[in-house]
Structures are given as C-alpha cells and as structure tokens.
Design a protein around this motif. Structure first.
Motif, PDB file in Angstrom:
ATOM      1  N   TYR A   1       7.156   7.920  14.128  1.00  0.00           N
ATOM      2  CA  TYR A   1       8.040   7.264  15.086  1.00  0.00           C
ATOM      3  C   TYR A   1       9.115   6.431  14.383  1.00  0.00           C
ATOM      4  N   ARG A   2      10.331   6.563  14.870  1.00  0.00           N
ATOM      5  CA  ARG A   2      11.427   5.791  14.280  1.00  0.00           C
ATOM      6  C   ARG A   2      11.644   4.517  15.092  1.00  0.00           C
ATOM      7  N   GLY A   3      10.896   3.492  14.734  1.00  0.00           N
ATOM      8  CA  GLY A   3      11.000   2.227  15.468  1.00  0.00           C
ATOM      9  C   GLY A   3      11.706   1.165  14.645  1.00  0.00           C
ATOM     10  N   LEU A   4      11.272  -0.075  14.800  1.00  0.00           N
ATOM     11  CA  LEU A   4      11.912  -1.200  14.104  1.00  0.00           C
ATOM     12  C   LEU A   4      11.670  -1.103  12.595  1.00  0.00           C
ATOM     13  N   HIS A   5      12.595  -1.691  11.836  1.00  0.00           N
ATOM     14  CA  HIS A   5      12.541  -1.546  10.373  1.00  0.00           C
ATOM     15  C   HIS A   5      11.430  -2.353   9.721  1.00  0.00           C
ATOM     16  N   LEU A   6      11.023  -1.869   8.564  1.00  0.00           N
ATOM     17  CA  LEU A   6      10.142  -2.601   7.663  1.00  0.00           C
ATOM     18  C   LEU A   6      10.827  -2.578   6.304  1.00  0.00           C
ATOM     19  N   ASN A   7      10.780  -3.684   5.584  1.00  0.00           N
ATOM     20  CA  ASN A   7      11.379  -3.690   4.246  1.00  0.00           C
ATOM     21  C   ASN A   7      10.498  -4.483   3.303  1.00  0.00           C
ATOM     22  N   ASP A   8      10.118  -3.825   2.227  1.00  0.00           N
ATOM     23  CA  ASP A   8       9.310  -4.482   1.203  1.00  0.00           C
ATOM     24  C   ASP A   8      10.243  -5.284   0.297  1.00  0.00           C
ATOM     25  N   TRP A   9      10.226  -6.596   0.461  1.00  0.00           N
ATOM     26  CA  TRP A   9      11.167  -7.443  -0.281  1.00  0.00           C
ATOM     27  C   TRP A   9      10.925  -7.405  -1.778  1.00  0.00           C
ATOM     28  N   ASP A  10       9.700  -7.123  -2.175  1.00  0.00           N
ATOM     29  CA  ASP A  10       9.433  -7.080  -3.615  1.00  0.00           C
ATOM     30  C   ASP A  10      10.063  -5.847  -4.251  1.00  0.00           C
ATOM     31  N   LYS A  11      10.095  -4.767  -3.482  1.00  0.00           N
ATOM     32  CA  LYS A  11      10.643  -3.528  -4.018  1.00  0.00           C
ATOM     33  C   LYS A  11      12.158  -3.459  -3.855  1.00  0.00           C
TER      34      LYS A  11
ATOM     35  N   ARG B   1      11.493   1.206   5.426  1.00  0.00           N
ATOM     36  CA  ARG B   1      10.814   2.200   6.276  1.00  0.00           C
ATOM     37  C   ARG B   1      11.022   1.800   7.732  1.00  0.00           C
ATOM     38  N   LEU B   2      10.588   2.675   8.624  1.00  0.00           N
ATOM     39  CA  LEU B   2      10.607   2.329  10.033  1.00  0.00           C
ATOM     40  C   LEU B   2       9.156   2.231  10.499  1.00  0.00           C
ATOM     41  N   SER B   3       8.926   1.329  11.452  1.00  0.00           N
ATOM     42  CA  SER B   3       7.563   1.161  11.950  1.00  0.00           C
ATOM     43  C   SER B   3       7.435   1.850  13.290  1.00  0.00           C
ATOM     44  N   ARG B   4       6.241   1.794  13.855  1.00  0.00           N
ATOM     45  CA  ARG B   4       6.052   2.377  15.189  1.00  0.00           C
ATOM     46  C   ARG B   4       6.309   1.349  16.283  1.00  0.00           C
TER      47      ARG B   4
ATOM     48  N   LEU C   1      10.883  -8.897  17.731  1.00  0.00           N
ATOM     49  CA  LEU C   1      11.162  -8.676  16.316  1.00  0.00           C
ATOM     50  C   LEU C   1      10.375  -9.647  15.457  1.00  0.00           C
ATOM     51  N   ALA C   2      10.005 -10.776  16.043  1.00  0.00           N
ATOM     52  CA  ALA C   2       9.268 -11.779  15.281  1.00  0.00           C
ATOM     53  C   ALA C   2       7.793 -11.792  15.657  1.00  0.00           C
ATOM     54  N   HIS C   3       7.358 -10.837  16.428  1.00  0.00           N
ATOM     55  CA  HIS C   3       5.944 -10.749  16.789  1.00  0.00           C
ATOM     56  C   HIS C   3       5.559  -9.278  16.697  1.00  0.00           C
ATOM     57  N   ARG C   4       5.117  -8.887  15.517  1.00  0.00           N
ATOM     58  CA  ARG C   4       4.934  -7.466  15.245  1.00  0.00           C
ATOM     59  C   ARG C   4       3.512  -7.180  14.797  1.00  0.00           C
ATOM     60  N   LYS C   5       3.147  -5.918  14.938  1.00  0.00           N
ATOM     61  CA  LYS C   5       1.825  -5.497  14.471  1.00  0.00           C
ATOM     62  C   LYS C   5       1.891  -5.209  12.981  1.00  0.00           C
ATOM     63  N   GLU C   6       0.853  -5.588  12.260  1.00  0.00           N
ATOM     64  CA  GLU C   6       0.850  -5.244  10.832  1.00  0.00           C
ATOM     65  C   GLU C   6       0.263  -3.841  10.650  1.00  0.00           C
ATOM     66  N   ASN C   7       0.533  -3.266   9.485  1.00  0.00           N
ATOM     67  CA  ASN C   7       0.077  -1.904   9.175  1.00  0.00           C
ATOM     68  C   ASN C   7       0.417  -0.927  10.292  1.00  0.00           C
ATOM     69  N   TYR C   8       1.670  -0.909  10.657  1.00  0.00           N
ATOM     70  CA  TYR C   8       2.090  -0.056  11.757  1.00  0.00           C
ATOM     71  C   TYR C   8       3.249   0.811  11.261  1.00  0.00           C
ATOM     72  N   GLU C   9       2.977   1.541  10.178  1.00  0.00           N
ATOM     73  CA  GLU C   9       4.016   2.338   9.521  1.00  0.00           C
ATOM     74  C   GLU C   9       4.440   3.521  10.393  1.00  0.00           C
ATOM     75  N   GLY C  10       5.740   3.785  10.401  1.00  0.00           N
ATOM     76  CA  GLY C  10       6.250   4.935  11.133  1.00  0.00           C
ATOM     77  C   GLY C  10       6.979   5.884  10.205  1.00  0.00           C
ATOM     78  N   PHE C  11       8.237   6.137  10.504  1.00  0.00           N
ATOM     79  CA  PHE C  11       9.060   7.062   9.720  1.00  0.00           C
ATOM     80  C   PHE C  11       9.159   6.561   8.276  1.00  0.00           C
ATOM     81  N   ALA C  12       8.661   7.359   7.361  1.00  0.00           N
ATOM     82  CA  ALA C  12       8.565   6.917   5.967  1.00  0.00           C
ATOM     83  C   ALA C  12       9.526   7.697   5.091  1.00  0.00           C
ATOM     84  N   PRO C  13       9.961   7.080   3.981  1.00  0.00           N
ATOM     85  CA  PRO C  13      10.832   7.822   3.066  1.00  0.00           C
ATOM     86  C   PRO C  13      10.058   8.943   2.367  1.00  0.00           C
ATOM     87  N   ASP C  14      10.760   9.981   2.015  1.00  0.00           N
ATOM     88  CA  ASP C  14      10.132  11.120   1.349  1.00  0.00           C
ATOM     89  C   ASP C  14      11.154  11.661   0.344  1.00  0.00           C
TER      90      ASP C  14
END
Lengths: 365, 617
Positions: B37-47, B105-108, B147-160
């Motif tokens: 699912y292409r939902g709200l963004h996720l960004n790993d700040w360390d990476k 990445r995008l989350s669900r 946007l400020a109340h999100r589920k954790e570990n809710y990965e969606g559309f991932a880079p490949d």
C-alpha cells in the motif's frame, strides 16, 4: 408549442460527470442538443509539457478517472516507441492481464452508472461492490486502489506478489458466479429492454462517419478492436473473441459491454495460464538525465471505451514537446450524442449519454 | 436477436435481502491495506543523507528539504530531511523509487484526522528515531489517527533496487589484467570510451553531496553533466575553476566525492574520477588555452615566489597567474611535479599525463626553475626581498622509521626514497625476498613497484606486506590493496615489528608481534601489542613505509623563530597564511597528504596572497 432551452447538467439527474448538454425542446421532444464540455478542463496536455518523462506518469493516469490504466499504457507505449525501449516478455503479459483487469473494473463501473441511471439500484450496488474487489487486486499489485501508476517505460513497476495469480482467479470466479444474477435481474429484465431498446440508435454507416469506436461501433456490427487491429502487449499471443451486435441502440451497446466483460475474464485466465517467467522491467535512464530522442509517435490501445490514441512529439529534451490524446469519449460525447438526441425525449438524455459510454474527463483533458 | 425478454426472474434479487451486507462499518470494521500500500511516508533518519533527490523528482513539489539543527551531518551528508506536504502529495511513490539510500518508504497508514489544515505538512520519520509518534498496536487508536499518531511497524510500498529509478551499477572500467600489468610500468587503467563515459555520467543524480565532500569543492555536478552532454570543453572549464591538475586527479585522486556519492549507499558510486580523466584525455594540450580562455593574461606587475612544484605549488601558481601575478616556482628536484612525479609510480600516473597538466600551467606563463634548492642556490631572504609574497609547499619527502632494532642496517630502506630513485632512473636494491612495513598507499606503491622490479630481475614475486592496522582499517584505498594482492603480494595486516633479525650481517627477516589495537579510546595513535604472539616474516631486505615527514631545514633560524606554532605544526589561517603575513604555507604541509587537499590549499593560498598583496590583509 413553445420552444424552450434547457440545461441538462452539470447538476442534473441522469447526468454523471461534470458535463452538460443544452437542449432546445418543444414539449418533451428535443429539437436540438449541444454538448458543453469544459467543466473539467485541467489542461493535462499542457501540464505534461512541463514535467519530465517520468514525472508525467503520476499525471497521465488522472486524465480518465474511471480507467487510468489504459492512459498509463498508451503513454508508456509512446515513450517506448520514441526512445526505442525494449520491454521484457513477461512484462508484456503482465500488462495485458493488468489492462484486462482494468477493463473488467471499468465495465463494472459503467454498469453501475447505467443501471443506477435507469433506477436498477440493486444491480448498481452489485457492480460497485464487484468493482471494489477488482480494486483490491490493484491495491495488492500496485499499492494504489484508483491511480495505480504501474505501467511505465521499460515494463511494469513491480512483479506479481506471491500467490497473486491465484488471487486474480479467485476474485474473478467470485464475480463470475454472480453473472446469472446480473442476467436475470438486469440484462434479461424486460424493464431494461423497454427502457433501452431503440434509444440512441445509429446505423453502421453513421457510426463510422461520426467517428464511433468501441462499443458504439461494435454494437452496429463492426468487430473493430485495436487489440486485434494493431496488437500490443501480449494480445497477439492468445485467442479471444470480439463481441458484436447489429442493432446499434443503447440495449445492444450494453449487451456488448456485458459480453466483453465476460470475454475479458476468459482472456485473463488464458493469459495467466501462459504467463512466462523472467524479468518485468528494463531500466530506463536516470530521470534527471533522460532525454528522449527527437521524433514523433502515434500509438493506440483499445481502452474499455474504444480506441484511445496518443500523439506525442519529442524534440530531444527531458520533457515532451507536445502531447495530444485522442480519447473515445470525444466523438461519442460531442458528435454522436448531439446527433442521437435530436428527436429524443428529455427522459432519454441520460440513457443515451451513458449508453454511449461517455466519460467527461476524457473529453476535457 | 432483438427480442423482448419476458419473465419474473428479476425478483430473484430479493433473496439478497437476507444476506449479510458487504459494506464495512468504518471505523469499527477496518479493511487492512495491502502489503504494498502506498500510504504516508516513512523515513529512516539514520540512513537518509539529505541528498534531496526525493524533492527533485516529486511531480507536485510536495517535498521540501528542511534543515534539522540537531543532526550533525557526517562528511558528504547534509543535515536536511524531507518534509512532505500531504496537501500536494499524490502518493505516486516516485520518491521511494529514486531514494538512493533506501531510507524513504511508504507505510500502510493513510489516515489523518485533524482540525488544523497546517498539520498536513510533516517531516517524514519512522519508529526508529521517532518513538513519540509511532505507537505500538495497543496504544494506537483509529480515532486519533493522524500524521503524528501512527502505527509502528506498518511498512507499505518499499524500495526495490531492481525497479529503482537510478542505476546502481557503474560502467566497468577496462584495466590491464594483473598478470600482464605486473611485467611493466604501463598504465593499468585504460580509460572510458565516449559511449562508456556518457553512460556513466548519465547515472549522476545531481544531488551535490560529492561537491560538499570534495576538499577542493569542485563543481562535480556541472562537469559530469557536461560530459553526459558530450560537451568536454565545458566540462574542462568547470573543472579548471577549482582544479588545475585534472589529468592527475583523474587518475590518483583519493576521490572523497565517490565515497560521498548517494548512489554508493546501495550500489556503486558514479566513477567521478575516471570521468574527469576522460574529459581532459580527450582535449589536446594545444587547445587548452583557447578552451580555458587563458591565451592572454594581463600582468598586474606583482611577483610571487613559490617553493616546491607539487600539487600545492602548481595550483597556487596557476590561480595567481590567472589573477595577473608573475609567478615563479623553485623546485629542488630535476623535474616539476613533486610527490606526484617522484612518489606515485608510473603505472598509476604516467608521466605524459603529469606533463600535460604541468605543460599547460607553464604555457600560461608560470615559470618553473628546477634543480634550485632554497638555502643553497637561493635563500629565503632573497625571495622575501625580491617578491611580494612567498608560498611554501615543499611536501613530506622524509620517510619515518619504525625505529626497532636493526633499522640502521644498510638493507633497510625508506619507501619514499626508493620511489624517488625509481623515477630518477637510478637502480635500487632488489632482493628475491622483501618485507614491506606499512599499510598506506605509499606501502602499496613501493610493494607494487618492487613486484615489477623483482619479476624483471628474478622472474618471481616474493613480497610480504605487514601493517599494524587490520584489513578493514588499513589506510590504503581498498582498490589499491586489492590490486596489490592481485599482483601477488602477501599481506599480513594486524602485526607490528619487534626486531629485524640479522645473521652474519645479512637481514633474514622481521619478528612481528600481534597488534591488539592501533588507536586508543580517544582516537589517538597508540598501538598496543600482544608480546606473546609473535611470528617471523622472512626477507633479505626491509622497506619501511609507515609515514612521511616534512623537511624544514631550508628555513633559516630567524624565520623559524618568527613563526607561531600549533603543537608541532606551523600555525596558519584558512588561506595558509603564517604569522609572517608575506609567508604562506600549503600542500601536504598544511593538509592531507593527498593531491586534492594540496590543490585546495594552493588555491586558497592564491586567494590569500591576492588579499595580502592587494589589500595588505
């Protein structure tokens, strides 16, 4: 009797989409009808000249809300033709499956529009629900429900997820099981016949002369389908029929849509049976450094509404120089609709329009 | 066909009245979004490196790079992170497919419920660095979803990587195979063809991380773009803005740019070094002055003396010349080029390439006086009196010794000296069994030079290289180590010398002890050994390559006294200016040691000297 000018739409019962028709009536007889496009003009063709080849992908699909997928396909084909990009074999097959799913989804949506307009709300609800099942498939494959942004130059954006082929079969079977219900309640319903037959009738010659394509032409007996005329994707690898009828009225057009829907499902099964293994994407150049060679291309596909063409010119830059879509609703909604409404009754305006499968966003681009 | 059907069958539909409705009663009944699912963004700040490619590709300009003060960027990274405007975002996921690090990445998640429209903008984060807004299942409530109340570990559309919009693989560079190249000093790297160069240049995403990492701040994106455009003259103009030795840097640069390249995070960086070389290799020397617009340079009548014709000196001389100064370089050795000529072996940097860069600089009117030693042929005082300013970049030409017992033996050599002799055409001692101590680029250079000489003399290769550092922290560039191994050296990383064993006045080998650590907790060089664990490396000759030192013997005492120091180094400002305003310092003496740092110090000194002479600062 006094002549009156009436505005039918953009807010009017029986009118779907942002479109209007000006009617000159005497009593409830229409003397003259004039289509008024322009309520949905978003300037896509111009916008595309300002976006890079890749950035246009999220844009093209929005031209036709009901059926974004064929828009993606036609754009990808034009870019591939201009830039001479090869597409892997498996990607061709996946594209065909995906486009047929889009056709099924779009026809179900069309069925909703038509039956809803006629007052067959039960059938309309079924069709909408079944379309949703197709959208679930799209969501699983592409991550988006309505705008999939899936086909792009060089192939498709992701391969099938695990077990996706089985899911398609399962979903289509569950929809297929309801075909008898659809037939009994709608297609073989005497009320539908009464309401639809002889509405918006045109002859084969008229259909040809006025630029009719898709169901409009096929309902007059011409088996004209781009998938056969100029095969693309994997359509020349499998056998399928082109349903036609002879009468050329709303009733026959809806029946062509019904038969086509079932044929598409069978086509998907055949495609899935022979789906080859392999890559699905040949990498295109880095989007920030991608210039498509100078040239022009005209490509066409059979969308669920008929021949959809795209003329695109590149002058060797990172953006298209000119883009023009030839959409099937354009002649149907602007020419044929005006002609068939002459002499019709006001009550039949929506009926004729939706049976011509007019989608306003295709006219206003 | 056109027949009116007659039946009561439509009434069949009535039975649906008794079936369970299909409609979901949102929000009590939710439909789980698909895995992609292409939902709200996720960004790993360390990476995330802050490269901004996501913002560049966004068709809706929904992404803006925001500076984050708390983030201290590593070298070659930015402290900017993408902020998404969900009023514009169309969830197409192009940003995910272009992200070179795979951090975005995008989350669900797709819900945002809030009364304030300004909350549509948010910095994309993920649960890794933002525990506050990403909540576990039990704390999450759909009624507060935003946007400020999100589920954790809710990965969606991932880079490949297979479907990425960038090309993670570089165009392979054709090189002479090890078996062939070790028989001669012929240049190992062949260089790009036009097609290869265009394709390699087309991989560049233009994020400019490389420019921040380049010690000389070169306009890398511009010249790579010009190379892609096949506008080599334009590329040359971009390159010469900050680097007057591109043929050299195009071969032996330590390429900090490539280490920073965004593409290097998941794939291979753009071959920026080879591209630079390609551009200049394909412009003949005769055209340089025309291309670079240096046919006529008006003199302003001021004179600057430069000591040392290495990269620092040449860079300073060139940029001063462009400003109209009369520049003269004094060089002790017979030919100009300094460490580039007398340190770097020919198979890495052939003399034609070196000469091409130097010849061009000479053609602009820079004078180079070779075989001139300061303190002997001319004194610093003469320079002080005869010129408006003096720039010293004499480099690090003295070797350092390990100082273990036996190093005073005549068969213990310094790598730097040996390399210099090879360039001068002198014969150096080569035995059939050699031990090299050191793990830097110089150690690799001398080992590989000795491989060639040994092979010529004995027909076999027997060279052992040992250093304190373990393989992963060896200071030599990884490809140098790899190429040395290919040419047949034996490598023993992680060992330090204890003593050189001598029998009958002949060296028989070195006793090595296991090195436990090289640097202490504070990061200072402070090796610790396990005296118990030792081994002997056999060899009849030892070469030490453990470091280089400057030689300041030419500086008269009164000047040495007049200078200020920072520790053991001479204190200089950002322009290389010492506490004596007319005296500037650069090259390896100031930074490095490497070519590109030296060039930058030369360039900065040129600006500083201009500042000093024209404004007396």
């Amino acid at each position: 009797m006094r002549e009156v000018e009436l505005y039918f739409g953009p807010q009017h019962l029986g009118m779907v989409g942002n479109f209007s028709i000006t009617l000159k009536v005497e009593g409830d007889r229409i003397l003259e009808a004039t289509s008024n496009p322009g309520y949905l003009h978003r300037g896509f063709e111009k916008l595309m000249e300002y976006r890079t080849w890749i950035q246009n992908f999220p844009l093209v699909c929005r031209i036709n809300v009901v059926e974004p997928d064929h828009m993606e396909m036609v754009y990808a084909m034009a870019v591939e033709k201009l830039a001479n990009i090869e597409v892997p074999e498996r990607a061709h097959w996946i594209r065909s499956i995906y486009l047929e799913l889009a056709r099924v989804g779009s026809h179900l949506f069309g069925l909703w529009a038509y039956s809803n307009m006629l007052g067959f709300d039960t059938v309309a609800q079924w069709a909408m629900y079944h379309r949703d099942l197709i959208l679930d498939l799209f969501e699983e494959l592409t991550g988006g429900r309505v705008y999939h942004i899936y086909i792009w130059p060089g192939g498709v954006r992701r391969d099938f997820p695990d077990g996706f082929a089985n899911k398609i079969v399962k979903t289509l079977h569950s929809i297929g099981k309801c075909v008898p219900d659809y037939d009994d309640t709608f297609f073989n319903n005497p009320l539908f016949y009464e309401r639809a037959h002889d509405i918006g009738k045109i002859t084969q010659e008229e259909a040809k002369e006025w630029g009719g394509v898709g169901q409009v032409l096929r309902a007059t007996g011409v088996p004209y389908d781009i998938r056969k005329v100029e095969p693309y994707a994997a359509y020349n690898k499998v056998d399928f029929k082109i349903p036609t009828r002879e009468e050329g009225d709303a009733y026959s057009r809806i029946w062509v849509i019904r038969d086509e829907l079932i044929e598409s499902v069978h086509l998907i099964f055949k495609l899935l049976d022979n789906l080859p293994e392999g890559e699905v994407y040949n990498r295109v150049p880095n989007p920030f450094k991608w210039r498509v060679p100078k040239g022009e291309a005209y490509v066409r596909v059979e969308s669920s509404r008929g021949e959809l063409g795209l003329y695109m010119v590149s002058n060797g830059e990172d953006k298209p120089y000119r883009v023009h879509f030839r959409t099937p609703s354009y002649p149907h909604g602007l020419t044929i609709l005006e002609k068939v409404l002459k002499g019709a009754s006001i009550a039949d305006v929506g009926n004729a329009m939706i049976s011509l499968y007019v989608v306003a966003p295709e006219i206003d681009r | 066909m056109d027949k009116k059907p007659k039946n009561l069958r439509p009434l069949k539909a009535l039975r649906y009245l008794f079936k369970k409705p299909k409609t979901l009663r949102y929000p009590f009944e939710l439909k789980e979004p698909a895995e992609r699912y292409r939902g709200l963004h996720l960004n790993d700040w360390d990476k995330c490196t802050g490269c901004g490619n996501c913002a560049d590709i966004c068709p809706n300009e929904a992404i803006e790079m925001k500076e984050i003060a708390e983030i201290e960027p590593e070298k070659g990274e930015k402290n900017e992170r993408p902020e998404i405007d969900y009023g514009r975002c169309c969830f197409c996921g192009l940003c995910v497919d272009i992200c070179p690090t795979g951090s975005l990445r995008l989350s669900r998640d797709y819900l945002h419920i809030h009364f304030d429209p300004n909350t549509f903008k948010i910095l994309a984060r993920d649960e890794k660095t933002d525990k506050e807004h990403f909540l576990p299942e039990e704390e999450y409530s759909i009624f507060k979803a935003s946007l400020a109340h999100r589920k954790e570990n809710y990965e969606g559309f991932a880079p490949d990587l297979i479907y990425a919009l960038f090309d993670p693989e570089r165009i392979p560079m054709s090189q002479i195979p090890p078996e062939e190249r070790k028989t001669s000093f012929i240049e190992q790297v062949k260089g790009f063809s036009q097609e290869e160069a265009t394709r390699e240049a087309s991989r560049c995403l233009e994020c400019k991380l490389c420019e921040d990492a380049c010690p000389a701040g070169m306009d890398i994106v511009d010249y790579v773009r010009n190379i892609w455009d096949n506008n080599l003259e334009g590329a040359a103009r971009d390159i010469y803005k900050t680097n007057p030795l591109p043929e050299i840097c195009g071969r032996v640069c330590t390429h900090n740019c490539e280490s920073a390249c965004a593409l290097g995070h998941q794939g291979e960086p753009v071959s920026i070094r080879w591209l630079k070389r390609y551009a200049l290799d394909n412009i003949p020397l005769e055209k340089y002055q025309k291309v670079l617009g240096t046919e006529e340079i008006e003199s302003i009548g001021k004179k600057v003396a430069i000591v040392g014709s290495g990269s620092g000196g040449l860079a300073a001389a060139y940029y001063l010349k462009l400003m109209g100064y009369e520049t003269i370089i004094f060089e002790k050795l017979p030919k100009p080029g300094g460490m580039m000529r007398y340190g770097i072996p020919e198979y890495r940097l052939p003399y034609e390439a070196l000469d091409k860069d130097i010849e061009y600089i000479k053609s602009t009117g820079v004078e180079i006086k070779c075989n001139t030693t300061i303190g002997e042929d001319i004194t610093l005082k003469d320079l002080r009196n005869g010129y408006d300013a003096v720039f010293i970049s004499t480099g690090l030409h003295l070797g350092r010794s390990t100082g273990v017992s036996g190093t005073d033996h005549t068969d213990v050599f310094q790598a730097i000296e040996q390399l210099r002799k090879v360039t001068m055409g002198e014969e150096i001692k080569v035995t059939d069994k050699i031990v090299v101590i050191g793990g830097g680029d110089v150690a690799m250079d001398i080992s590989r030079t000795l491989v060639r000489l040994q092979l010529k003399k004995f027909g076999t290769v027997d060279i052992t290289v040992s250093c304190l550092e373990t393989r992963d922290i060896m200071p030599a560039t990884p490809e140098e180590i790899e190429e040395a191994l290919e040419e047949g050296i034996d490598l023993y990383p992680g060992w330090g010398p204890e003593e050189i064993t001598i029998k009958d006045d002949k060296i028989t080998g070195v006793v090595m002890k296991k090195c436990l650590r090289v640097f202490d907790e504070e990061g200072r060089f402070n090796p610790e050994f396990n005296e118990e664990e030792t081994m002997e490396l056999k060899g009849s000759m030892i070469v030490e390559a453990i470091g280089q030192a400057p030689d300041f013997t030419f500086l008269p005492e009164e000047i040495k006294k007049g200078l200020e120091y920072e520790g053991r180094r001479i204190k200089i400002n950002e322009y290389g200016q010492t506490s004596l305003p007319w005296l500037f310092l650069g090259g390896d003496l100031a930074r490095g040691p490497d070519v590109i740092n030296a060039i930058d110090t030369g360039h900065k000194a040129a600006k500083g000297i201009d500042r000093f002479i024209s404004k007396n600062e």
